[in-house]
Motif scaffolding. Structure first.
Motif, mmCIF file in Angstrom:
data_model
loop_
_atom_site.group_PDB
_atom_site.id
_atom_site.type_symbol
_atom_site.label_atom_id
_atom_site.label_comp_id
_atom_site.label_asym_id
_atom_site.label_seq_id
_atom_site.Cartn_x
_atom_site.Cartn_y
_atom_site.Cartn_z
ATOM 1 N N GLY A 342 0.794 -1.219 0.000
ATOM 2 C CA GLY A 342 0.000 0.000 0.000
ATOM 3 C C GLY A 342 0.821 1.260 0.000
ATOM 4 O O GLY A 342 0.291 2.346 0.121
ATOM 5 N N PRO A 344 2.957 3.103 -2.513
ATOM 6 C CA PRO A 344 3.637 3.267 -3.793
ATOM 7 C C PRO A 344 4.819 4.205 -3.688
ATOM 8 O O PRO A 344 5.735 4.149 -4.497
ATOM 9 C CB PRO A 344 2.558 3.817 -4.721
ATOM 10 C CG PRO A 344 1.443 4.248 -3.846
ATOM 11 C CD PRO A 344 1.593 3.608 -2.512
ATOM 12 N N GLN A 366 5.296 -9.283 -5.385
ATOM 13 C CA GLN A 366 4.824 -8.773 -4.098
ATOM 14 C C GLN A 366 3.468 -9.381 -3.863
ATOM 15 O O GLN A 366 2.571 -9.240 -4.680
ATOM 16 C CB GLN A 366 4.696 -7.255 -4.124
ATOM 17 C CG GLN A 366 4.164 -6.709 -2.788
ATOM 18 C CD GLN A 366 3.384 -5.430 -2.968
ATOM 19 O OE1 GLN A 366 3.896 -4.449 -3.476
ATOM 20 N NE2 GLN A 366 2.120 -5.434 -2.556
ATOM 21 N N VAL A 368 0.016 -10.029 -1.417
ATOM 22 C CA VAL A 368 -0.848 -9.061 -0.746
ATOM 23 C C VAL A 368 -0.535 -8.815 0.723
ATOM 24 O O VAL A 368 -0.498 -7.687 1.172
ATOM 25 C CB VAL A 368 -2.320 -9.445 -0.942
ATOM 26 C CG1 VAL A 368 -2.565 -10.845 -0.438
ATOM 27 C CG2 VAL A 368 -3.234 -8.478 -0.258
ATOM 28 N N LYS B 355 1.480 6.442 -7.038
ATOM 29 C CA LYS B 355 1.669 7.310 -5.886
ATOM 30 C C LYS B 355 0.834 8.574 -6.012
ATOM 31 O O LYS B 355 0.157 8.989 -5.078
ATOM 32 C CB LYS B 355 3.153 7.678 -5.795
ATOM 33 C CG LYS B 355 3.535 8.490 -4.578
ATOM 34 C CD LYS B 355 5.020 8.843 -4.657
ATOM 35 C CE LYS B 355 5.430 9.808 -3.572
ATOM 36 N NZ LYS B 355 6.798 10.310 -3.808
ATOM 37 N N VAL B 359 -2.788 5.284 -4.775
ATOM 38 C CA VAL B 359 -3.292 3.918 -4.910
ATOM 39 C C VAL B 359 -2.264 2.914 -4.410
ATOM 40 O O VAL B 359 -1.109 2.940 -4.837
ATOM 41 C CB VAL B 359 -3.659 3.634 -6.379
ATOM 42 C CG1 VAL B 359 -3.899 2.156 -6.610
ATOM 43 C CG2 VAL B 359 -4.891 4.438 -6.756
ATOM 44 N N GLY B 360 -2.666 2.041 -3.504
ATOM 45 C CA GLY B 360 -1.777 1.019 -2.975
ATOM 46 C C GLY B 360 -1.755 -0.225 -3.853
ATOM 47 O O GLY B 360 -2.723 -0.527 -4.550
ATOM 48 N N ILE B 361 -0.624 -0.926 -3.807
ATOM 49 C CA ILE B 361 -0.456 -2.152 -4.589
ATOM 50 C C ILE B 361 -0.748 -3.341 -3.692
ATOM 51 O O ILE B 361 -0.103 -3.509 -2.659
ATOM 52 C CB ILE B 361 0.993 -2.252 -5.098
ATOM 53 C CG1 ILE B 361 1.376 -0.981 -5.840
ATOM 54 C CG2 ILE B 361 1.169 -3.484 -5.971
ATOM 55 C CD1 ILE B 361 2.865 -0.704 -5.787
ATOM 56 N N LEU B 362 -1.683 -4.165 -4.073
ATOM 57 C CA LEU B 362 -2.004 -5.337 -3.258
ATOM 58 C C LEU B 362 -1.143 -6.525 -3.644
ATOM 59 O O LEU B 362 -0.843 -7.386 -2.843
ATOM 60 C CB LEU B 362 -3.481 -5.704 -3.435
ATOM 61 C CG LEU B 362 -4.444 -4.652 -2.896
ATOM 62 C CD1 LEU B 362 -5.864 -5.014 -3.256
ATOM 63 C CD2 LEU B 362 -4.293 -4.572 -1.384
#
Lengths: 499, 499, 499, 499
Positions: A342, A344, A366, A368, B355, B359-362
């Motif tokens: 979460g 970035p 990556q 979750v 960023k 938005v976060g990366i899951l």
């Protein structure tokens, strides 16, 4: 006079297809056969292991051992001269070719002496030196073709029209200008029934008009750039194997030849060596839909592997696993901390560090809940990247190993493994075949092999995973048996022999 | 007088443990039991679904329907008053508590009216409004404990000493100051045998001294921050389940309770809901090695799940798969092009876009030859990210869909899937157990389920993969059967019942 | 029926031109005069200081003092009702207008109550609340015009066709759609001899169709957007001054009116307040070459200031100093260290810090050997920026003031001054007039004023410098005397009076 | 035996101080004089114009003209041999020195031959080649000192202990290690009354132990690094001028010597050439407060210019203008558009472009209302930067000059001037002297010179401005007259003569 209805082929002869005089004669006979009924452009790599010898000579010269270096070159020279003698039948052509190559060897010797004195050479000089490999082989092929009565013209890549930026060692063509120049140079020749014989791999800088090389896969790239510029019918890459194989034959003895694959599949396989093409080299043809065929110079009746768009595939698109690849000399970097997920902003930082050090990412994963990002990079780049990540993310001073980070820091650890390999199972349309992942990992597990990291993107053309080096061959063998050989039993396939 | 040798526990009662007067009485009896032999700090969430009701009332008020909103609040009020009536036996305490809550409801009504008029509210107002949930429940618990003869003191999170930045909705404590203040406020109370009863979830901004909330997992975080500040013996999180479960019991009816797990495992499981903790909330205890126990208020004899460092684990560390999680409402973005591999510059660009949009990366995956990066993000964020990537990477004008990129562009496609879920198999030490990946994917394949994307980092604590939404339950069920239930047969485990 | 040969003007009446009923009558009479021989579109700001009163009411309501807030609004209401009474002669129109505004005040009261209860409001609610200023004034003007027999139509900015992004408080129009919609809405009205009377400043979000405001200079922007969309002949901005002045008349009593200036000059002057336009608001007209005229509602015979492209200037382009501006409430940040010069990496870092904090640069200077960069920013933003620069560049921990930077650090100091003002001398074509800089700084020096920082870009349209606050008036006065008043003596100019 | 109470001086003899045998004898006599009563470390630059000759020989060799290159080297050799003959009186020392230099010339010849063959050389080879200049001169000085009876030891920079990163051409020392090594190597020598004679400019890479050069000002840097490491009393930089001058004597014939200046002033003056020091070279002494004195080898009684901290200045700090500098071969880039002001995002973009191209900023100016940023960079870097800015900010395709930017673009123009110079007026404490800016620009204006751009940072140590090349000398002359010569009349100053 050119036949308007004749199709135009671009043929590239790789190093093994020009390995010695016998191989050159074989290549020449192939050109002769095609020349009867089609327009041709011939692109030549350096003969056999010439490039390796040139690099070896450089190394010897850099160490100051000029004599050894000269001896290395004299071996090249011997085989070049023998090749001229045996392949150029016409005596006037032969003499001309001999004189020309003699001049080249004088140039080579000068550079060699220079290196031995400086104990170093610039990227520009390196490109200049390496260019002799292609110049020599191409001039022989041109002379040989000429002496059997074909109208030919020798051209360096730059003379043909390939103009690049200034990145010595891996130049990138300036596409628009290159396209125009190639067309302007080559079309009139073809229309006059002349076969242009072009040095692969080497080009010319747009600004300084200096010799430069196209980097890995450069001869293929030369051929596909030409084919795209003149809208050729097909590119034929003549090599010493019957086609792209389902696995590295040094590991899998009964690896099979793939009859047809898509551009995308070919690009993916390239990462795993084999005889497949660099993605970059395939791009000009992929963009125009020009098929590229891998052919065996020494087994020319075999159809080889045809790389084409899925739209044009005969018998529809074949799905499922097609090949098993592997890659060693890599390492895993593992970045973990409570708040990577979460964030970035963190990802931006990591990749800026990689960018700054010019390090490419081979694999990335990556998941979750892991609070963890894993990256695979080339093994020799591990130390500097681990050091940089520790310094910039953890704020650990590498000299004192004292962390200056406050307790608010989100990252807690950067570690790595350097004794690992990537293994990949490849094939378009694994998408339509549930269970492949399960079979892949069960197969690996049955060998008692532990998996360190997995990545499969949603394009589902490959599943890559990381295992310890020592398990690589076992994994590749088991997967090939499970996926490729088993399917072989079920369906009639082209049986072919890798040379 | 405080017993110096007494241990100090921080107890947090979650919403379900304070669901109604019966539940509160049960929670009070638990406190009573512990109070006999240990020092206590009690942290309270809002009662039952109070927070949901508050949010519902906001929504109604935003639509202008004040009457509905007031009715929603009156329901809360009814249960609050009933709770006071039934749990606070001492009549003077009861009256005081009633008066106090009545004032709160007046404040609530004002805000509600305000929202109904503005049809909107600021993040600051939202935090203020939501804070009433915890204030009300905590005041009742405090009064109830007081009326059974315990010495207590009601404190908001801010009064206790939790000071934060200004990020309304998910405030981050300023750790150093918070630690000092918590210690300074709470230690004297404990030493005087007073039980501080603290509102979970809410804190105070350091600069403006305004009410603010700690965001997801905020009450747990309140408890762990306190425990770390005063070096408590253990944190007990009282909830309505017997512990952290091996799978979502709504999907798997015979999911089992995990006896002990590591901090890291607990953090990972949190991503998949369950009743596990937010990584952030676990951090203060993880840093100090203070165990955190999940307990069932309604089944207090059951030991629950103990979250602790692997060093302190009883019977050694258990390895292998421990749980199966899943996450829906996600989407996959797929970025493909010939030259992603080896281009960290591109990766930087992608993550800067993420960023910028917050938005976060899951989940993230890039495999070696794919020329492709896949990202999983929340589903509702898909459209804006796909649009931004197309615009900034492909230079496609989203208004005209006309690409202005030159033919030199390295990227060719950004696409996405929005009907997918993540499934993960979790458990520390899958590292020592070859074959888990194989069994995972075989199990999924046997259900005829196709896998779209896989990621497993090298920490090997979880394997995550993406499948279509419709296959989620099937996959989770099959994996739970294969890994958790089967191992259940082999070894004696604590049989427990999820409420 | 519309006269095809008639020219179309867009007229904006600013707040002072609608200050009370007398002013509105004056504005109406201006419209009446133009309406006889040209097509018109009228854009209205809020009456007088309505917006300030609305903001004041919000402030009072946020402090919970609803009564005060209501009293503030009742003052607005009184003047609105008086304006209706005195300007709308037709009784049916008057009643209709009264009823309509009464409804608006009910809405206003609701919002006010809401704010007083929440003690806060969201940017969205703020925009909604502020929009009433323009709605009220515009409806009165429309009714007044209608009651003198003109065909009119009231439109909000959104109804007219201005659609924006979601940045509440300073929305940016989506140009393509806005252009199309404005044209589609307004052209048919004009062709039917109807005068659209449009609310300035307010627009509509493209996605949610919510009321939003265009931010500073929003009414001007409304007018120029409309003019550009329908290719109007000219924009007339009716205000209470005779034109753009050579200096702030509060400082310089005999400041003069500028007859004509270029778009660029007007944009520059805007930074220094005066009555000049926001650069953004001028852009639509600058792009299309549509002249913009600043006119005095109360002195309509005076030609005012014409803003136009230099190509269209009457009597050629005038060069030399035209105006003297100043700006207070600013602060200087000074970053110094041995290696700033020649380190664009450092510059990137500095500006990323500014970007992250959303801080704009008012003035910036780096001279060749100084090892020093100076930035001017708004004074209230100084503390956070100085803190951030110290932390990120010097790696000084702001909590402990302990620097963790190694001795290799290139930066040594970040300091600031907060009691300074910017003064600027403005005018196109100072380029052709050597000696202006010398005269500027000599003039300032003669006043014993010390200069802290200077910046003049190579466009040479202005010279800006920084001095202590206390010296501002002295400097502006001396410069105006030296450059503007002196030149006044030499050449005949329009003598005019600032109201 | 060393005298504990003796002070230690580091003396650097620049190229002109070792220009030929007479100059060397003069330098030797200076060392002899100091050696009587103090500890010494001697650092030597290359003799006279040796480095220029080496570069010339490289150039000739790169063009393939080995004979010319050898002739260039033979000239160096002749003067070297003459120098040995005349300065090394002891015949055994003389022979040893001759033999040693003969070996060096053999090495030089080899490299030269190498270059002539490769027509190119790597940065590593360049550093290796250039290092001979310092090696030769230092060995002669060492032998000469030895032959007059002083105990000496020849050391290269690397042997002395200067270890660097791998940036060939402008290496940066690894400070901590360098400090330790220098101290460890030199202290025992000094304590044994041995004079270390160290090659300036050259050092050794930390990792590969290869010869590397320290770049501009490298010999000064060698001296200051040594002084800081051993806490020397003072650094004496022996050169051919009486000190740092108030202006370039090629422009101003009666430029005067500055008696004492601060480190900061010296750093600033360095940007404008003169004989001042690189900021980097001054840093080690500035950090430790060790004074640095510029002395004239050929006029040693003159005190020269003392560079020191303001705290230590005799007679207090002198303020006001001290010098006038100028810099040509620069160009201005001008970026204008409606929305630069207040957009740090744009600034970030601009500086990222500069960073990517490795281009340093010499001067930068943005004034408040200009919508415009002006940058001064080196002239030869203009084309690439203008191209890059046009492409990345304006989205103009440089091949087609077609802008692909949408109408929303904020930028409208990037232009440049390439026939300009920077002029600067320098001096600490212009801060306390109002009117300097006015006098500066009036003085320039009186010459009819137009100013294109101005920058003065708030440290107020210099005012820099940009004018056309053709006006440079006129401006410098007038400013020097106004500020330096006039003040000369007023106060008694050291009259000195620049050689």
């Amino acid at each position: 006079m050119s036949q308007d209805h004749q199709k135009t082929y671009v043929m590239k002869f790789g190093g093994s297809s020009l390995g010695g005089y016998k191989e050159i004669l074989q290549s020449v006979s192939i050109v002769e056969k095609y020349a009867g009924h089609s327009n041709l452009i011939v692109v030549c790599s350096a003969m056999g292991d010439t490039t390796d010898h040139l690099l070896k000579a450089i190394d010897q010269a850099k160490k100051g051992d000029l004599e050894k270096a000269r001896k290395t070159i004299s071996e090249i020279r011997a085989s070049i001269e023998k090749a001229i003698d045996k392949t150029v039948s016409d005596s006037s052509s032969k003499q001309k070719c001999r004189d020309w190559t003699a001049e080249r060897f004088e140039e080579i010797d000068k550079v060699l002496l220079g290196i031995s004195l400086l104990r170093d050479l610039s990227p520009r000089s390196l490109d200049y030196f390496l260019s002799f490999g292609e110049k020599l082989s191409t001039s022989i092929v041109e002379a040989a073709l000429s002496s059997i009565g074909l109208k030919t013209k020798y051209l360096t890549g730059g003379e043909a029209g390939i103009f690049t930026d200034e990145t010595f060692g891996s130049a990138e063509p300036v596409l628009k200008i290159t396209n125009e120049k190639l067309k302007a140079t080559l079309t009139p020749l073809i229309e006059s029934d002349v076969i242009p014989v072009v040095t692969g791999y080497i080009a010319e800088t747009l600004e300084g008009h200096e010799v430069i090389t196209l980097g890995r896969g450069g001869s293929d790239y030369t051929a596909t750039l030409i084919a795209a510029a003149i809208d050729a019918e097909e590119v034929l890459l003549w090599t010493d194997v019957d086609g792209i194989m389902s696995a590295d034959p040094r590991i899998i003895h009964n690896a099979r030849i793939l009859e047809q694959i898509s551009y995308l599949e070919a690009m993916e396989m390239s990462a795993f060596g084999a005889k497949a093409m660099q993605p970059r080299a395939l791009e000009p043809c992929a963009r125009k839909g020009i098929p590229v065929r891998i052919k065996n110079t020494f087994n020319p009746e075999v159809p080889g592997t045809l790389i084409l768009s899925t739209d044009n595939m005969v018998n529809g698109v074949q799905t499922g696993v097609k090949a098993v690849g592997s890659l060693t000399n890599v390492g895993v970097v593992n970045i973990s901390g409570t708040s990577i997920v979460g964030s970035p902003g963190t990802a931006v930082k990591i990749f800026e560090i990689l960018k700054e050090h010019g390090v490419g990412i081979l694999m990335m994963s990556q998941s979750v809940s892991e609070n963890n990002v894993s990256l695979v990079i080339r093994r020799n780049e591990l130390p500097k990247i681990v050091r940089a990540l520790k310094k910039d993310l953890l704020m650990e001073d590498p000299e004192t190993t004292r962390s200056t980070a406050s307790s608010n820091t989100k990252f807690s650890k950067v570690d790595y493994e350097d004794d690992v390999s990537i293994v990949a199972v490849l094939g378009r349309g694994m998408i339509g075949t549930p269970g492949i992942a399960g079979r892949v990992f069960s197969t690996v597990a049955k060998q008692g092999i532990n998996i360190r990291m997995i990545a499969q993107g949603s394009s589902e053309i490959n599943i890559s995973f990381v295992i310890k080096d020592k398990d690589r061959n076992k994994a590749v063998t088991a997967l090939h048996e499970e996926f490729v050989e088993r399917s072989l039993e079920d369906q009639p396939v082209l049986v072919s022999k890798a040379s």
